[in-house]
Design an enzyme around this catalytic site. Structure first.
Site, PDB file in Angstrom:
ATOM      1  N   TYR A   1       0.830  -1.204   0.000  1.00 33.14           N
ATOM      2  CA  TYR A   1       0.000   0.000   0.000  1.00 33.14           C
ATOM      3  C   TYR A   1       0.867   1.257   0.000  1.00 33.14           C
ATOM      4  CZ  TYR A   1      -3.488   3.417   1.460  1.00 33.14           C
ATOM      5  OH  TYR A   1      -4.314   4.518   1.517  1.00 33.14           O
TER       6      TYR A   1
ATOM      7  N   LYS B   1       0.914   4.399  -2.937  1.00 34.50           N
ATOM      8  CA  LYS B   1       0.631   5.812  -2.676  1.00 34.50           C
ATOM      9  C   LYS B   1       1.847   6.693  -2.989  1.00 34.50           C
ATOM     10  CE  LYS B   1      -3.652   5.557  -1.700  1.00 34.50           C
ATOM     11  NZ  LYS B   1      -4.651   6.165  -2.622  1.00 34.50           N
TER      12      LYS B   1
END
Length: 252
Positions: free
Chosen positions: A171, A175
């Site tokens: 994750y 990002k």
């Protein structure tokens, strides 16, 4: 169809932060909202819930699946044919894991990047055409990011979100990629007076994190809303609207 109020598309608006963002924007009565979801049923159910709150805004369901280029293209075509252009795009939809718990590490990275990175990149490249067609004075692309995607936070010995406490490499890296996409778009689109800006909602109690978090979805939506409609392009260029709802210089 003539649009008298600014037209905003929110991806992943059927739940969590996307739904809360739609609620806050719709409650102003100043915007026409496109409620994006992976299916027509999900989008229509979200609109039904919004209308139950006596919200006085135009709400239109739109199917947009960030994993499918054809879906993204169809959504853009629908908006162009029905409304002529788009004023503000909010890239909210995202995932933090594969829906299949038995996938390999490579497949996990692929699933998350498919939605969070490749999907957003294709969204921006596709929708820039109808953003350019808009005569609106304050066109924007809002990319929802996370403090977890900042290298300095990952390394930090003191941050409660450091990699020592929360590893989350899949994750985090997705990002970080979004932050770079935003930076390049911000620079390249500046001459056209189209703002590309980041918003970080923080650790919120939504299905995204299994109901865990330190803030409500409504609190997390506030910086997204601010990035979409407040301030000026000059003030927001190169900035991050963070989860404390403050405007800060972006730090790697």
């Amino acid at each position: 169809m003539a649009v008298t109020r600014p037209l905003i598309l929110i991806t992943g608006a059927n739940q969590g932060l996307g739904f809360a963002t739609a609620q806050q924007l719709a409650s102003t009565g100043k915007y026409n909202l496109l409620i994006g979801a992976r299916s027509q049923e999900e989008a229509e159910e979200a609109i039904k819930q919004l209308q139950e709150s006596s919200i006085d805004s135009s709400l239109t369901p739109i199917v947009v699946d960030l994993d499918q280029d054809e879906s993204i293209a169809a959504a853009a075509k629908f908006i162009e044919e029905r409304f002529g252009s788009l004023n503000i795009l909010i890239n909210n939809a995202g995932i933090n894991r594969s829906s299949d718990p038995n996938v390999t590490l490579r497949e996990t990275y692929r699933a998350v990047f498919e939605t969070n990175v490749f999907g957003v990149a294709v969204m921006n490249a596709t929708f820039i055409l109808i953003l350019r067609a808009s005569k609106y004075h304050d066109r924007r692309i809002v990319n929802v990011t996370s403090g977890l995607g900042q290298i300095g936070i990952a390394y930090s010995p003191t941050s409660e979100y450091s990699a020592k406490i929360w590893e989350l490499p899949v994750y985090r890296s997705s990002k970080l990629a979004i932050n770079i996409i935003n930076a390049v778009d911000a620079v390249s689109l500046k001459k056209e007076n189209i703002l590309s800006v980041l918003a970080a909602p923080g650790f919120c109690r939504t299905n995204f994190w299994g109901g865990n978090g330190v803030k409500s979805a409504n609190e997390g939506a506030q910086p997204i809303v601010r990035a979409a409609i407040e301030g000026t392009s000059k003030e927001l260029f190169g900035k991050l609207v963070d989860d404390e709802n403050t405007l800060v210089e972006f730090q790697w």
